[in-house]
Design an enzyme around this catalytic site. Structure first.
Site, PDB file in Angstrom:
ATOM      1  CG  ASN A   1     -46.852  72.096  44.512  1.00 41.93           C
ATOM      2  OD1 ASN A   1     -46.637  70.888  44.402  1.00 41.93           O
ATOM      3  ND2 ASN A   1     -48.053  72.626  44.308  1.00 41.93           N
TER       4      ASN A   1
ATOM      5  CE  LYS B   1     -48.450  73.422  40.600  1.00 44.54           C
ATOM      6  NZ  LYS B   1     -49.515  74.259  40.110  1.00 44.54           N
TER       7      LYS B   1
ATOM      8  CG  HIS C   1     -52.232  73.277  45.613  1.00 44.41           C
ATOM      9  ND1 HIS C   1     -52.842  73.311  44.373  1.00 44.41           N
ATOM     10  CD2 HIS C   1     -51.106  74.021  45.502  1.00 44.41           C
ATOM     11  CE1 HIS C   1     -52.099  74.037  43.551  1.00 44.41           C
ATOM     12  NE2 HIS C   1     -51.037  74.484  44.215  1.00 44.41           N
TER      13      HIS C   1
ATOM     14  CD  GLU D   1     -52.614  72.522  40.751  1.00 44.13           C
ATOM     15  OE1 GLU D   1     -51.862  71.615  41.143  1.00 44.13           O
ATOM     16  OE2 GLU D   1     -52.192  73.563  40.213  1.00 44.13           O
TER      17      GLU D   1
ATOM     18  CD  GLU E   1     -50.448  78.377  46.172  1.00 43.96           C
ATOM     19  OE1 GLU E   1     -49.346  78.463  45.636  1.00 43.96           O
ATOM     20  OE2 GLU E   1     -51.134  77.356  46.162  1.00 43.96           O
TER      21      GLU E   1
ATOM     22  N   GLY F   1     -50.160  78.951  37.789  1.00 44.81           N
ATOM     23  CA  GLY F   1     -49.837  78.325  36.507  1.00 44.81           C
ATOM     24  C   GLY F   1     -50.323  79.108  35.295  1.00 44.81           C
TER      25      GLY F   1
ATOM     26  CB  SER G   1     -47.511  83.234  37.844  1.00 43.35           C
ATOM     27  OG  SER G   1     -48.422  82.349  37.237  1.00 43.35           O
TER      28      SER G   1
END
Ligand code: PEP
Length: 252
Positions: free
Chosen positions: A9, A11, A97, A99, A169, A175, A215
């Protein structure tokens, strides 16, 4: 046997030209791997998809999108319809996701609609689920993930769920450099599979790929992927460096 998948991904990173270079590098490296056991996907920004489709070897890499609209088309300024992605050769779309959930307030109804539309356009949703740090600290991660799946995925028929990929996730690991331990990942992946068994039966549940994301890097991928219910990874930061991404793919 369910597929092993490593999906990158990207982003909102790279210009189109940088993206083409990265995609070419990944495609070249993956084509040279003798016997990779994993399917590889990359999800660049929308603006890159048509150009990147021209430079990757589709025998080794498939194209994914990071998001799509929850409507088929019409007056939705700034949105990208699933059919538009399918036309470009996109095979899979990230849905939900963390985010998107956190910054764009995507709720379970919207996600359920996206999942249906992605399937309707013959692509695979990569449905993301996972708890935030406070939920993990309160040990309610199972309840959170179960609710996310119930609300946005479990309306699907058996045939439809077979075309879905699930990505667990933990938001606290995305991140941040903090990774779930291999045991934490296996525990919750096995729990997700048990939910799938209850809802769809073991035969179907055992066909569904469940990815870990958060991560993941070449150094921790082998341990994470060695667990029986961890079928690969959804990779953010490490997908932006071809060597790191390859290192993760090689973990299989
Ligand atoms: C992600 O955004 O899906 C992700 C897993 O990011 P990272 O690998 O950077 O934690």
């Amino acid at each position: 046997m369910r597929k092993k998948i490593v999906a990158g991904n990207w982003k909102m990173n790279t210009t189109v030209q940088e993206g083409i270079k990265l995609a070419k590098a990944v495609s070249d490296m993956v084509s040279k791997l003798d016997n990779s056991n994993a399917k590889v996907a990359i999800a660049p920004p929308f603006t890159h998809l048509s150009e990147i489709a021209k430079v990757i070897n589709p025998d080794y890499i498939c194209l994914a999108a990071q998001n799509c609209a929850s409507e088929e088309g019409g007056a939705y300024t700034g949105e990208v319809a699933p059919a538009m992605l399918a036309e470009l050769g996109v095979m899979a779309v990230l849905v939900g996701h963390s985010e998107r959930r956190a910054y764009y307030k995507e709720d379970h109804n919207t996600l359920a609609k996206k999942v249906k539309l992605v399937l309707k356009n013959d692509m695979k949703p990569i449905f993301c689920c996972g708890e935030v740090l406070e939920e993990r600290e309160n040990n309610i991660q199972n309840e959170i993930v179960s609710k996310q799946l119930e609300e946005s995925l479990f309306h699907l028929s058996s045939d439809e769920i077979l075309n879905c990929i699930i990505a667990y996730e933990p938001v606290w690991a995305i991140g941040t450099g903090k990774t779930a331990t291999a045991m934490q990942a296996q525990e919750i992946h096995a729990y997700i599979r048990s939910l799938l068994i209850n809802k769809y039966g073991a035969e179907i549940a055992n066909e569904i790929t469940i990815l870990y994301g958060g991560s993941c890097k070449p150094s921790n991928a082998p341990e994470l992927f060695s667990n029986s219910d961890v079928d690969g990874g959804l990779i953010g930061g490490a997908a932006l460096k071809s060597e790191d991404f390859l290192g993760i793919i090689k973990a299989f």
